[in-house]
Design an enzyme around this catalytic site. Structure first.
Site, PDB file in Angstrom:
ATOM      1  N   SER A 220      25.648  12.908 -25.405  1.00 49.10           N
ATOM      2  CA  SER A 220      25.713  14.603 -25.270  1.00 49.10           C
ATOM      3  C   SER A 220      24.298  14.969 -24.663  1.00 49.10           C
ATOM      4  CB  SER A 220      25.879  15.007 -26.527  1.00 49.10           C
ATOM      5  OG  SER A 220      26.111  16.450 -26.295  1.00 49.10           O
ATOM      6  N   ASP A 346      36.996  17.873 -22.808  1.00 48.61           N
ATOM      7  CA  ASP A 346      35.763  18.079 -23.377  1.00 48.61           C
ATOM      8  C   ASP A 346      35.375  19.475 -23.254  1.00 48.61           C
ATOM      9  OD1 ASP A 346      33.215  18.231 -24.710  1.00 48.61           O
ATOM     10  OD2 ASP A 346      32.398  16.390 -23.553  1.00 48.61           O
ATOM     11  N   HIS A 375      34.775  15.783 -27.488  1.00 49.31           N
ATOM     12  CA  HIS A 375      33.294  15.757 -27.280  1.00 49.31           C
ATOM     13  C   HIS A 375      32.793  14.704 -28.247  1.00 49.31           C
ATOM     14  CE1 HIS A 375      29.308  16.920 -25.899  1.00 49.31           C
ATOM     15  NE2 HIS A 375      28.902  16.937 -26.981  1.00 49.31           N
TER      16      HIS A 375
END
Length: 411
Positions: A220, A346, A375
């Protein structure tokens, strides 16, 4: 074929056997209800196999890199079978922290000083019991970068360490300033665009083990930070390669997606409160530079970044910060092999913002795009507690780099 793989016959047979053994025909009225349930199950299985379970899209301009991945990281070419009862992106994103297990990891903490007088907390998993690499000086090392408010305690980090442990590797987790329980010594935290702390950590780790093979993996925001560092340094880095998971490629598109009503309700507001919570215990230090009352009133990530992050790092506007933080702008300058895994569902990184064309212009870059996974989700199997598709990509790619990397470093 991966353990979660299943074909039409297996699904229908298993469903039939289950229903025959568990459901009393009489309850459904002479078998009519059972037929309806079985029919629905078969229809769902058909839909799942035709529309949900798919091979990922592998985007890479370098044929040698592609062949390397096909041979030593075959998971990126195999069909990904998302968990059959929670394949939708938002559901995968929400459930993963609660479903996946948390392997036990014993860390050794180290605090290192920075040039501006601050400190960074590193959590080491030395793996001194490694039978594959008993010599610590040459034991391969993986630097792990968690997400926006994540630390070494995140389940996805613990799973990466568990995978590395089985291969005999050492790991070190880079916790962003003020996140892992250590005090802020200066009124500064972190952001996706500023790579100074990451550069200091990479230099420090490499100086401790200069003979050890060294690579990094970012998740991320950690992946965004790592990509921005690699775009800045090109080939001038001690890292051999990098793996990137669920990075937000274009921050403008990411925040716009997160501000849609359902996404704001499910993710944006919670993430904003996490950011506020991460700085609230440092309030006394940060009040020297910020109107903390205003910062704590933010209700979106964009508002938080406007009042806090962009100001802290000296940007004229939030747009300037978001432009600088977007890795898509720097991908063309990456100078070492990088594997990037994203799911096209996502909401943190919309499919249309993934820089497919830019990736095709850099021989060092390979994108792996799954149709499902959310995600940092990538759940697979009926009850996905122990291993996700992301974990398998991480394990195979890290092992491929450390044990067969010479085949791509001559690219």
């Amino acid at each position: 074929r991966p353990p979660c793989a299943m074909d039409w016959q297996v699904l229908t047979r298993e469903l039939s056997l289950y229903l025959e053994s568990q459901v009393r025909v009489g309850f459904f009225g002479s078998g009519v209800g059972l037929s309806l349930v079985l029919g629905f199950g078969v229809a769902y299985a058909c839909y799942y196999l035709n529309s949900i379970a798919k091979k990922p899209q592998l985007v890479a301009s370098n044929d040698r890199f592609c062949r390397f991945l096909e041979e030593y990281c075959p998971v990126v070419t195999e069909t990904y079978y998302p968990t059959i009862w929670c394949w939708e992106g938002r559901v995968q994103t929400l459930l993963r922290p609660f479903i996946t297990s948390r392997p036990q990891v014993q860390y050794r903490n180290e605090l290192i000083k920075t040039a501006d007088g601050g400190q960074i907390s590193l959590d080491w998993f030395d793996n001194n019991d490694s039978s594959y690499y008993p010599d610590a000086s040459t034991r391969p090392t993986v630097l792990l970068l968690p997400g926006l408010t994540g630390t070494s305690k995140e389940s996805y980090i613990l799973h990466m360490i568990h995978q590395s442990e089985t291969l005999g590797y050492r790991c070190v987790v880079f916790n962003n300033r003020g996140i892992a329980g250590e005090e802020l010594l200066t009124p500064r935290t972190y952001c996706a665009a500023n790579t100074e702390d990451l550069e200091a950590v990479i230099h420090h780790v490499h100086s401790l083990h200069p003979s050890a093979p060294f690579m990094a993996a970012g998740v991320s925001m950690g992946g965004m930070l790592l990509l921005n560092y690699l775009g800045k340094t090109g080939r001038d880095t001690p890292l051999m390669a990098a793996a990137i998971f669920s990075a937000g490629w274009n921050v403008f598109e990411s925040v716009e997606s997160l501000e849609k009503p359902l996404n704001w309700l499910l993710f944006n507001y919670y993430l904003t409160t996490c950011l506020q919570s991460s700085i609230s215990r440092h309030r006394q230090m940060l009040e020297k530079l910020f109107d903390m009352d205003l910062v704590m009133k933010a209700r979106t990530v964009r508002e938080f970044d406007k009042q806090f992050t962009s100001v802290m790092f000296g940007y004229r506007s939030i747009d300037d910060y978001y432009e600088d933080a977007s890795p898509c702008r720097k991908l063309k300058s990456v100078g070492i092999p990088v594997l990037c895994l994203n799911s096209v569902d996502d909401v943190f990184s919309p499919a249309h913002a993934i820089p497919v064309e830019t990736a095709k212009q850099n021989a060092n870059v390979a994108l792996v795009l799954t149709s499902c996974g959310g995600h940092i989700g990538f759940l697979e199997g009926i009850w996905p507690r122990k291993c996700t598709y992301m974990d398998r990509v991480f394990k195979q790619f890290v092992q491929a780099v450390f044990e067969h990397g010479n085949k791509i470093f001559s690219m």
